[in-house]
Design a protein around this motif. Sequence first.
Motif, PDB file in Angstrom:
ATOM      1  N   THR A  47       0.833  -1.203   0.000  1.00 53.33           N
ATOM      2  CA  THR A  47       0.000   0.000   0.000  1.00 53.33           C
ATOM      3  C   THR A  47       0.864   1.248   0.000  1.00 53.33           C
ATOM      4  O   THR A  47       0.597   2.207  -0.741  1.00 53.33           O
ATOM      5  N   VAL A  48       1.915   1.259   0.820  1.00 50.37           N
ATOM      6  CA  VAL A  48       2.834   2.404   0.861  1.00 50.37           C
ATOM      7  C   VAL A  48       3.406   2.671  -0.526  1.00 50.37           C
ATOM      8  O   VAL A  48       3.527   3.823  -0.959  1.00 50.37           O
ATOM      9  N   ALA A  49       3.736   1.591  -1.251  1.00 52.08           N
ATOM     10  CA  ALA A  49       4.322   1.744  -2.587  1.00 52.08           C
ATOM     11  C   ALA A  49       3.339   2.354  -3.574  1.00 52.08           C
ATOM     12  O   ALA A  49       3.758   2.981  -4.560  1.00 52.08           O
ATOM     13  N   ARG A  50       2.043   2.193  -3.317  1.00 48.66           N
ATOM     14  CA  ARG A  50       1.040   2.770  -4.234  1.00 48.66           C
ATOM     15  C   ARG A  50       0.636   4.188  -3.860  1.00 48.66           C
ATOM     16  O   ARG A  50       0.068   4.912  -4.690  1.00 48.66           O
ATOM     17  N   LEU A  51       0.895   4.606  -2.637  1.00 53.39           N
ATOM     18  CA  LEU A  51       0.487   5.950  -2.222  1.00 53.39           C
ATOM     19  C   LEU A  51       1.054   7.055  -3.119  1.00 53.39           C
ATOM     20  O   LEU A  51       0.336   8.011  -3.445  1.00 53.39           O
ATOM     21  N   PRO A  52       2.340   6.982  -3.534  1.00 54.00           N
ATOM     22  CA  PRO A  52       2.837   8.028  -4.452  1.00 54.00           C
ATOM     23  C   PRO A  52       2.095   8.063  -5.786  1.00 54.00           C
ATOM     24  O   PRO A  52       1.978   9.128  -6.398  1.00 54.00           O
ATOM     25  N   LEU A  53       1.596   6.901  -6.245  1.00 51.70           N
ATOM     26  CA  LEU A  53       0.826   6.865  -7.495  1.00 51.70           C
ATOM     27  C   LEU A  53      -0.492   7.621  -7.319  1.00 51.70           C
ATOM     28  O   LEU A  53      -0.894   8.393  -8.189  1.00 51.70           O
ATOM     29  N   TYR A  54      -1.154   7.379  -6.183  1.00 53.51           N
ATOM     30  CA  TYR A  54      -2.394   8.109  -5.901  1.00 53.51           C
ATOM     31  C   TYR A  54      -2.123   9.602  -5.771  1.00 53.51           C
ATOM     32  O   TYR A  54      -2.888  10.430  -6.274  1.00 53.51           O
ATOM     33  N   LEU A  55      -1.030   9.929  -5.082  1.00 49.60           N
ATOM     34  CA  LEU A  55      -0.713  11.343  -4.858  1.00 49.60           C
ATOM     35  C   LEU A  55      -0.449  12.059  -6.174  1.00 49.60           C
ATOM     36  O   LEU A  55      -0.893  13.199  -6.373  1.00 49.60           O
ATOM     37  N   ARG A  56       0.257  11.401  -7.077  1.00 45.75           N
ATOM     38  CA  ARG A  56       0.528  12.016  -8.383  1.00 45.75           C
ATOM     39  C   ARG A  56      -0.767  12.281  -9.139  1.00 45.75           C
ATOM     40  O   ARG A  56      -0.971  13.362  -9.708  1.00 45.75           O
ATOM     41  N   ALA A  57      -1.677  11.297  -9.141  1.00 41.45           N
ATOM     42  CA  ALA A  57      -2.952  11.468  -9.835  1.00 41.45           C
ATOM     43  C   ALA A  57      -3.800  12.551  -9.162  1.00 41.45           C
ATOM     44  O   ALA A  57      -4.437  13.375  -9.839  1.00 41.45           O
ATOM     45  N   LEU A  58      -3.809  12.572  -7.835  1.00 43.02           N
ATOM     46  CA  LEU A  58      -4.585  13.573  -7.108  1.00 43.02           C
ATOM     47  C   LEU A  58      -4.030  14.979  -7.316  1.00 43.02           C
ATOM     48  O   LEU A  58      -4.794  15.948  -7.430  1.00 43.02           O
ATOM     49  N   THR A  59      -2.702  15.090  -7.361  1.00 46.55           N
ATOM     50  CA  THR A  59      -2.084  16.394  -7.580  1.00 46.55           C
ATOM     51  C   THR A  59      -2.476  16.952  -8.943  1.00 46.55           C
ATOM     52  O   THR A  59      -2.753  18.154  -9.083  1.00 46.55           O
ATOM     53  N   ALA A  60      -2.527  16.074  -9.944  1.00 42.11           N
ATOM     54  CA  ALA A  60      -2.945  16.507 -11.276  1.00 42.11           C
ATOM     55  C   ALA A  60      -4.396  16.988 -11.254  1.00 42.11           C
ATOM     56  O   ALA A  60      -4.740  17.995 -11.891  1.00 42.11           O
ATOM     57  N   LEU A  61      -5.258  16.303 -10.497  1.00 42.05           N
ATOM     58  CA  LEU A  61      -6.652  16.726 -10.381  1.00 42.05           C
ATOM     59  C   LEU A  61      -6.750  18.065  -9.649  1.00 42.05           C
ATOM     60  O   LEU A  61      -7.524  18.946 -10.028  1.00 42.05           O
ATOM     61  N   SER A  62      -5.954  18.208  -8.593  1.00 39.33           N
ATOM     62  CA  SER A  62      -5.958  19.449  -7.819  1.00 39.33           C
ATOM     63  C   SER A  62      -5.532  20.632  -8.680  1.00 39.33           C
ATOM     64  O   SER A  62      -6.102  21.725  -8.581  1.00 39.33           O
ATOM     65  N   GLU A  63      -4.537  20.420  -9.530  1.00 39.20           N
ATOM     66  CA  GLU A  63      -4.052  21.492 -10.391  1.00 39.20           C
ATOM     67  C   GLU A  63      -5.106  21.912 -11.408  1.00 39.20           C
ATOM     68  O   GLU A  63      -5.064  23.033 -11.928  1.00 39.20           O
ATOM     69  N   ARG A  64      -6.058  21.021 -11.684  1.00 44.97           N
ATOM     70  CA  ARG A  64      -7.164  21.340 -12.597  1.00 44.97           C
ATOM     71  C   ARG A  64      -8.410  21.801 -11.835  1.00 44.97           C
ATOM     72  O   ARG A  64      -9.475  21.937 -12.410  1.00 44.97           O
TER      73      ARG A  64
END
Length: 262
Positions: free
Chosen positions: A20-37
Motif C-alpha cells: 500500500t505504501v508503494a502505491r500511495l505516491p501513485l495516488y498522490l501524483r494522480a490527485l495532484t494533477a486533479l488538484s491542479e485542474r
Amino acid sequence: MATGRTHRPATRSRGIPEATVARLPLYLRALTALSERSVPTVSSEELAAAAGVNSAKLRKDFSYLGSYGTRGVGYDVEYLVYQISRELGLTQDWPVVIVGIGNLGAALANYGGFASRGFRVAALIDADPAMAGKPVAGIPVQHSDDLEKIIEDNGVSIGVIATPAGAAQPVCDRLVAAGVTSILNFAPTVLSVPDGVDVRKVDLSIELQILAFHEQRKAGEEAAGSDGAGPVTGAGRGASGAASAASADKGPDGDVPAVMPA
C-alpha cells in the motif's frame, strides 16, 4: 521548519502494508494533477484508472488511512492530497544529499520535482577534487572528504547514491555511519546495510531487461498467431507436452524466472 532527522513518517507504526505504501505516491501524483485542474472530488473508479490500479484495491488502500469517501460524491481531492502527503512524511522538510555528481547525479540535482514534494537537496558531494566548488543546479559541489560534517550540519537522514558501482558500498558505509537511515541507490550494485536502514534500488538496465523479456514473448505470440497455431506450445506437442513446457518455463516457486544475470 522540521527536518528529516527528528521526524519520521508514521506508516509502519500504523500497520500500513508495504504494498500500500508503494502505491500511495501513485495516488498522490494522480490527485495532484486533479488538484491542479481544480477538480473538487473524484470517484474511486476515476482515481484508480488515473493511478493504474483497480478500484477495489484503491478503496482497501485508503481504508488504512481512515478515508472511505462519501457515497455518491467520492473523495475530496484536496483532503486526500494532504492526507497522503502527511502519511508519506511530505508535509515536512527532508534534506537530501546526492553523492556522485556525474551525468546521472547532475540530472538528479537539476530535477525540479524535489522541492514540491517535500525534499530539499541540501548538498551535492563528489570525490573528484576538480568538481569541488563547481555549481550544479545552483548548488556548489562539495568534496567527499567532508561527507560526515555535511550530514551532521544539515541533519540529513536521506542519501542518494549515484556513484559507479565500485564506490557505492564505501559511500553507503560512510553515509550510514554518519547517521543516514534511508538510501536511494542508483549504482548498479546491491548494497549491504545494517538493520534499521532502508534502501531503495533504482536500476534502469534491469527495467529495460524486463521490458525486453515481454517484447520477446509478444513477438513469439504474434509469430505463432500468424501461423494459425495460437500460442506457442512447441511443434508436434500434445496437451501433456504443452503442460510440461509450461512447467519448464517456471521457476521453483511457480513464477516465470527472472531474465537478469545473477
